[in-house]
Design a protein around this motif. Sequence first.
Motif, PDB file in Angstrom:
ATOM      1  N   THR A  44     -23.715  97.760  78.843  1.00 57.72           N
ATOM      2  CA  THR A  44     -22.778  97.814  77.732  1.00 57.72           C
ATOM      3  C   THR A  44     -22.575  96.426  77.145  1.00 57.72           C
ATOM      4  N   GLU A  45     -22.261  96.388  75.892  1.00 57.27           N
ATOM      5  CA  GLU A  45     -21.928  95.114  75.262  1.00 57.27           C
ATOM      6  C   GLU A  45     -20.528  94.725  75.702  1.00 57.27           C
ATOM      7  N   GLN A  78     -17.500  91.209  75.634  1.00 60.08           N
ATOM      8  CA  GLN A  78     -17.107  89.896  75.132  1.00 60.08           C
ATOM      9  C   GLN A  78     -15.968  89.391  76.007  1.00 60.08           C
ATOM     10  N   ALA A  92     -17.670  97.637  74.959  1.00 56.41           N
ATOM     11  CA  ALA A  92     -18.032  98.627  73.944  1.00 56.41           C
ATOM     12  C   ALA A  92     -18.637  99.825  74.659  1.00 56.41           C
ATOM     13  N   GLN A 144     -13.837 101.953  73.039  1.00 55.99           N
ATOM     14  CA  GLN A 144     -13.469 100.569  73.343  1.00 55.99           C
ATOM     15  C   GLN A 144     -12.514 100.533  74.524  1.00 55.99           C
TER      16      GLN A 144
END
Length: 144
Positions: free
Chosen positions: A11-12, A14, A29, A59
């Motif tokens: 998964t992305e 941050q 994400a 999210q």
Amino acid sequence: MRFVADLPSPTEFQVVTRGDPYSVTVEFAGVRAPAELQTGRAGVNMVSLYHFENGGEGQARAVLDLNGPVRVRQATLFPATGGQPFDLEIRLRRPDGAHSTTVIVSHQPSTIEKFCNRAAILRDGRLYLFETLDEAKQYYDYTS
């Protein structure tokens, strides 16, 4: 300090650090946080409180409230192996290099045994802290 999370698929993500108050937010994400992982008090070294939130569609975020500033040293998504989930590892360090804490969120005993010398178990919305892994193993049923 290390934050490790089991993920069902790549998964992305941050990582965002904030000051005043100090916190680290890991935004995912395509992942939803389970309802039972909403909030808890850590009270160990750098982490004073943590919580998980679900935002917009697909999210989720994990928020670690800290008692001082940190820097992100490394963020790595390790591949799934041997039927185990993907592991996201985020390494944080105090700017002064002082003693740090490792926070690992995992359902895999092998992950905990590899990285930890103390453990906490979140069960039914309550956080149980243990001084040794053996104490945690006695409390937690590793066969389920």
